[in-house]
Design an enzyme around this catalytic site. Structure first.
Site, short mmCIF file in Angstrom:
data_model
loop_
_atom_site.label_atom_id
_atom_site.label_comp_id
_atom_site.label_asym_id
_atom_site.label_seq_id
_atom_site.Cartn_x
_atom_site.Cartn_y
_atom_site.Cartn_z
N ASP A 44 -12.03 -37.31 -3.32
CA ASP A 44 -12.47 -38.14 -4.43
C ASP A 44 -13.91 -37.85 -4.87
O ASP A 44 -14.57 -38.72 -5.44
CB ASP A 44 -12.31 -39.63 -4.11
CG ASP A 44 -12.24 -40.50 -5.36
OD1 ASP A 44 -11.73 -39.99 -6.38
OD2 ASP A 44 -12.70 -41.64 -5.33
N LYS A 47 -13.32 -33.14 -7.83
CA LYS A 47 -13.04 -31.71 -8.02
C LYS A 47 -12.06 -31.48 -9.16
O LYS A 47 -12.29 -30.67 -10.05
CB LYS A 47 -12.49 -31.12 -6.71
CG LYS A 47 -13.45 -31.21 -5.53
CD LYS A 47 -12.87 -30.61 -4.27
CE LYS A 47 -11.72 -31.45 -3.72
NZ LYS A 47 -12.13 -32.79 -3.30
N SER A 48 -10.92 -32.19 -9.11
CA SER A 48 -9.90 -31.99 -10.15
C SER A 48 -10.41 -32.42 -11.52
O SER A 48 -10.11 -31.79 -12.54
CB SER A 48 -8.64 -32.77 -9.79
OG SER A 48 -8.09 -32.30 -8.58
N ASP A 120 -8.70 -25.23 -7.16
CA ASP A 120 -8.98 -26.62 -6.82
C ASP A 120 -8.47 -26.83 -5.40
O ASP A 120 -7.27 -26.87 -5.15
CB ASP A 120 -8.25 -27.55 -7.80
CG ASP A 120 -8.52 -29.02 -7.51
OD1 ASP A 120 -9.50 -29.31 -6.81
OD2 ASP A 120 -7.74 -29.87 -7.98
N PRO A 122 -8.16 -28.72 -1.51
CA PRO A 122 -8.04 -30.10 -1.03
C PRO A 122 -9.25 -30.56 -0.24
O PRO A 122 -9.96 -29.77 0.37
CB PRO A 122 -6.79 -30.05 -0.13
CG PRO A 122 -6.69 -28.63 0.29
CD PRO A 122 -7.22 -27.81 -0.84
N GLY A 481 16.54 -23.00 38.97
CA GLY A 481 17.77 -23.40 39.62
C GLY A 481 19.02 -22.85 38.97
O GLY A 481 20.15 -23.15 39.40
N LYS A 484 19.01 -17.27 38.84
CA LYS A 484 18.46 -15.97 38.45
C LYS A 484 18.16 -15.09 39.67
O LYS A 484 18.58 -13.93 39.73
CB LYS A 484 17.17 -16.17 37.64
CG LYS A 484 17.33 -16.93 36.35
CD LYS A 484 16.02 -17.06 35.59
CE LYS A 484 14.95 -17.82 36.38
NZ LYS A 484 15.34 -19.21 36.70
N SER A 485 17.41 -15.64 40.64
CA SER A 485 17.02 -14.84 41.80
C SER A 485 18.22 -14.42 42.63
O SER A 485 18.30 -13.28 43.11
CB SER A 485 16.03 -15.64 42.66
OG SER A 485 14.83 -15.88 41.95
N SER A 552 10.63 -17.38 32.17
CA SER A 552 10.17 -16.84 30.87
C SER A 552 10.66 -17.72 29.72
O SER A 552 11.54 -17.31 28.95
CB SER A 552 10.61 -15.39 30.68
OG SER A 552 11.97 -15.19 30.97
#
Length: 639
Positions: A44, A47-48, A120, A122, A481, A484-485, A552
């Site tokens: 306010d 600018k515009s 213009d 913000p 759990g 994977k391993s 991962s």
């Protein structure tokens, strides 16, 4: 619509030229210089309204807009003095409803002497990224201050950002002077307050002026309401200020190559926008980063061959020699070439809602170059209000700070202060293609010039051939759990029975040595996978089949490792076990601790897991045993 302010002393001559010789007028208009500027400041501050006044006074608006505005003025005032000029530029519904500017609105207008593009921007802090976007191509910034409020936080923030992105010309427009009775003392106090701040951040010169965008005071002509002000009107200043493109012409020649003609055509040229200096046929040039040299044969523009081209022009060059040159290369003056490096210090303006993760791989775009890049942990973050350098582990939305940056191959660059085109970049998220940051390169790191790749005689193909196998990475990913391993261990045993040379990198085991300094924050998880990826790459260079078992959790890092490997060498194996099943197993008791609040940043509980979209192998552990899963993986690897 007319193109100049009707009250301007030269308007009559221009209007007559339009009426008598439109071609001459168009040529005059075509040769006008172009100034890009932004308006910025707090919410306010007007600018515009200021931009609307500039458009209205220059008559660069459509007739239907003008009629609507004049109709509106009859309802709220007389003789056009109460027109809501902001209606000309606040086009978005959300902006109109909230009475603020959210996005950057660009408008064009012209006077007798110059053409203008105004942005213009913000005022709200959460839209700082939009302001930076508008400022990145601007020659000048008009920083508005409400005369009733004085210098505010956003005034400081936008001034710092304008200075940071290299805007050399600043106008301190103390607006709404009509609401303080055109009080000179009020104006002087604000200028003194702003000057103290400006000097603290390195701004040594700015042009202060008292204005009223609503009433038109000192916009296009001196106002009788401020007889004590002896400076130029805003338009007079905009018409006379030096444009960066004019200064750029005095610098060494630079042309980032954007497009190359097909080699099967008779005409082989290299097209782009000149980022600095000027060029003529016969000039010696150097192509970076290869360093190949040649001379300019022809300069081709839209209208045909020309004798000289300067900064800001888009042209196509032909060379006297057939040398390798492609998109992303830079054609430069042979005796004053820019540098090429792969490690830098840079300032970042973070634009994404998601925080920066040190070590994550992003796309970096600089001029016409696109490379993969990673950002290290910040050196410091800048508190704009106080200019303090604060410790930080990451960059959040609208953060401004300094960090080191690495690219996967050398890029041609110059310091941002010397060349905005070759020194300014954006970072892009590889998965979403969203722009996450804008940055300015300061300098290359010394080690990037002193550390070089050492060629060796025995390559990765030789190492793999000795082992009678093809190198590969089996990248197991899934929840804690999931199995994977267990499955990875079975796969390695089966491959060993087939006389395959393997090595298993397990997540827990790696954290006992190589990665024992890392925790489980998102940033540490990214670094954990980056290090493992680099180790896996070295092992594939040795011709090994590498098996990794890591949660991962992030797609971006798994994709980063994939890009490290040769095509087809990275095989993603998703051990797809539902969270409820993995938690029911809870072999290590980790889910119980996480549920009890004793284990923070646990994947699946309070830290996200991003499942693969299209893995090479998907294993449903609810439908097959570990042995069956291992057999399926080995069969996929070795048909």
């Amino acid at each position: 619509m007319a193109t100049v302010h009707a009250a301007d002393a030269g308007a009559y001559q221009v209007d007559r030229l339009i009426a008598e010789d439109i071609d001459a007028y168009l040529e005059l208009h075509r040769n006008k210089s172009l100034l890009r500027f932004i308006t910025c400041g707090s919410v306010d501050d007007g600018k515009s309204t200021l931009i609307g006044r500039l458009l209205y006074d220059s008559k660069m608006i459509f007739e239907d807009q003008l009629a609507a505005l004049e109709s509106d003025s009859k309802r709220v005032g007389t003789q056009g003095q109460e027109i809501d000029f902001a209606l000309l530029v606040d086009g978005l519904a959300a902006e109109r409803e909230q009475g603020i500017t959210i996005d950057v609105a660009y408008r064009f207008f012209a006077t007798e002497k110059r053409k203008f593009i105004v942005a213009d921007t913000p005022g709200h802090e959460q839209y700082t990224r939009n302001m930076v976007t508008g400022a990145s191509t601007a020659d000048l910034a008009v920083i508005l201050i409400d005369a009733r409020k004085g210098v505010l936080t956003q005034t400081r923030r936008h001034s710092y950002l304008a200075h940071l992105v290299g805007i050399r010309h600043l106008v301190l427009a103390v607006n709404k002077m009509d609401l303080v009775g055109y009080d000179r003392q009020k104006f002087d106090d604000i200028v003194a307050d702003y000057r103290a701040f400006a000097e603290s951040i390195g701004i040594t010169d700015f042009t202060p002026m008292p204005i009223s965008g609503f009433r038109g005071d000192n916009i296009t002509a001196p106002s009788p309401n401020t007889p004590w002000y002896e400076g130029p009107s805003l338009v007079e200043h905009l018409e006379s200020v030096e444009i960066d493109a004019e200064r750029d012409r005095a610098r060494p020649f630079r042309l980032p190559v954007q497009w190359v003609n097909r080699p099967d055509l008779d005409f082989r040229g290299f097209a782009g926008l000149i980022a600095g200096g000027e060029v003529r046929p016969g000039d010696k040039i150097r192509v970076l980063p290869s360093g190949k040299t040649s001379s300019v044969q022809r300069i081709v523009s839209f209208g045909g061959d020309i004798d000289v081209a300067v900064a800001g022009q888009s042209v196509t060059l032909t060379l006297t020699d057939e040398i390798d040159c492609s998109r992303g290369d830079v054609i430069a003056a042979a005796d004053a070439p820019p540098q090429a490096a792969d490690q830098f210090e840079a300032t970042f303006v973070w634009m994404a809602d998601e925080a920066m993760l040190p070590g994550r791989s992003y796309w970096l775009k600089l001029a016409t170059q696109t490379v993969s890049a990673t950002v290290q942990a910040p050196k410091y973050q800048i508190a704009v209000n106080t200019m303090e350098k604060l410790a930080a582990k990451t960059f959040d939305l609208n953060s401004i700070g300094v960090a080191n940056l690495s690219t996967d191959k050398p890029i041609v660059f110059e310091a941002y202060g010397d060349n905005r085109t070759l020194g300014g970049f954006v970072l892009i998220d590889k998965l979403t293609n969203a722009t996450v940051a804008a940055g300015m390169l300061h300098f290359s790191l010394r080690r990037s010039q002193n550390v070089h790749w050492q060629p060796v005689d025995l390559d990765r193909e030789h190492h793999a051939a000795l082992k009678n196998q093809k190198a590969a990475v089996l990248w197991f990913t899934g929840l804690s759990g999931a199995g994977k391993s267990t499955i990875a261990n079975l796969v390695e045993k089966k491959l060993a029975r087939m006389n395959r040379h393997t090595f298993l990198l397990d997540g827990d085991n790696v954290r006992h040595g190589l990665n024992k300094d890392l925790g489980f924050t998102d940033a540490d998880r990214v670094e954990n996978i980056r290090r493992v990826g680099e180790v896996a790459k070295l092992m594939t260079d040795a011709g090994l089949i590498v098996i990794t078992a890591f949660i991962s959790p992030f797609r971006a890092e798994r994709e980063m490792v994939r890009r490290m490997m040769a095509p087809g060498e990275f095989i993603e194996v998703h051990i797809d076990t539902p969270l409820a099943e993995a938690e029911a197993r809870d072999v290590k008791g980790l889910y119980a601790k996480a549920r009890a609040g004793q284990l923070a940043n646990f994947t699946g509980i309070d830290s996200p897991y991003e499942a693969p979209d299209d893995p090479e192998i998907r294993i449903d552990t609810t439908g097959m045993t570990a042995e069956e899963a291992a057999d399926a993986i080995v069969a996929r690897l070795i048909p």
